[in-house]
Design a protein around this motif. Structure first.
Motif, mmCIF file in Angstrom:
data_model
loop_
_atom_site.group_PDB
_atom_site.id
_atom_site.type_symbol
_atom_site.label_atom_id
_atom_site.label_comp_id
_atom_site.label_asym_id
_atom_site.label_seq_id
_atom_site.Cartn_x
_atom_site.Cartn_y
_atom_site.Cartn_z
ATOM 1 N N LYS A 31 -56.006 6.794 -0.383
ATOM 2 C CA LYS A 31 -54.582 6.733 0.116
ATOM 3 C C LYS A 31 -54.462 7.725 1.186
ATOM 4 C CE LYS A 31 -53.504 4.899 -4.162
ATOM 5 N NZ LYS A 31 -52.452 4.887 -5.616
ATOM 6 N N LYS A 32 -53.210 7.458 1.858
ATOM 7 C CA LYS A 32 -52.743 8.474 3.029
ATOM 8 C C LYS A 32 -52.556 9.702 2.363
ATOM 9 C CE LYS A 32 -51.045 4.996 5.941
ATOM 10 N NZ LYS A 32 -50.036 4.581 6.793
ATOM 11 N N ILE A 33 -52.006 9.910 1.020
ATOM 12 C CA ILE A 33 -51.586 11.068 0.461
ATOM 13 C C ILE A 33 -52.764 11.865 0.189
ATOM 14 C CG2 ILE A 33 -51.509 10.402 -1.842
ATOM 15 C CD1 ILE A 33 -49.321 12.775 -0.652
ATOM 16 N N GLN A 34 -54.137 11.361 -0.077
ATOM 17 C CA GLN A 34 -55.234 11.808 -0.321
ATOM 18 C C GLN A 34 -55.834 12.496 1.033
ATOM 19 O OE1 GLN A 34 -56.931 8.486 -2.598
ATOM 20 N NE2 GLN A 34 -57.441 9.839 -4.217
ATOM 21 N N TRP A 35 -55.574 11.662 2.058
ATOM 22 C CA TRP A 35 -56.170 12.190 3.056
ATOM 23 C C TRP A 35 -55.472 13.352 3.643
ATOM 24 C CZ3 TRP A 35 -60.753 11.759 5.841
ATOM 25 C CH2 TRP A 35 -61.376 10.589 5.349
#
Length: 163
Positions: free
Chosen positions: A16-20
């Motif tokens: 997910k974007k938060i992980q990236w």
């Protein structure tokens, strides 16, 4: 590494974007941590010592800093005690966000301890700073506090935002 490679990797992974975003912050954090631990002039890291400096007795340096806090200064005492803890809180927060495998308490505890041990060993081998078991304890405590912060934030997120 080219930007297009990173974009292609992003498209193929299921993160997910938060992980990236957290991966980017984790890389920046590790670079800053390496600078402070190995090259920072403010912490006397530019001069390589002639001898190996180490402490293998738990709480010895903490007690020494406490006993001589007026001589070394309260700032040095607080920096030694709280600086080591605070420096590893971000690691304990970010590691579980980056990977679901790292959402277990003991996994984060172990990874924090291993990162701290790696830093202490590099300092010993290259005679930059010193190997201090107290730093291992304080750094690991910081990672654990970071994990608790992550866990609390995750509980709040689940309660309020995931239905």
């Amino acid at each position: 590494m080219s930007f297009s490679f990173v974009l292609e990797l992003y498209r193929r992974c299921k993160m997910k974007k938060i992980q990236w975003g957290t991966v980017v912050f984790l890389i920046i954090y590790l670079m800053v941590l390496a600078y402070v631990c190995f090259w920072s002039e403010g912490y006397g890291r530019t001069e390589v010592q002639n001898t190996y400096r180490y402490n293998l007795v738990p709480f010895k340096e903490i007690m020494r800093f406490y006993t001589y806090r007026e001589l070394v200064g309260i700032q040095a005492f607080l920096l030694n005690l709280f600086g080591n803890v605070l420096a590893f809180i971000p690691f304990g927060v970010m590691v579980p966000i980056v990977s679901r495998k790292n959402r277990k308490f003991f996994r984060v505890l172990g990874l924090t301890f291993l990162l701290s041990l790696f830093i202490e060993c590099i300092q010993l081998i290259f005679k930059v700073g010193s190997f201090d078991v107290d730093d291992l304890i304080l750094n690991t405590l910081g990672g654990v506090i970071g994990y608790v912060v992550f866990w609390l934030m995750n509980q709040i997120r689940r309660q309020w935002f995931v239905k």
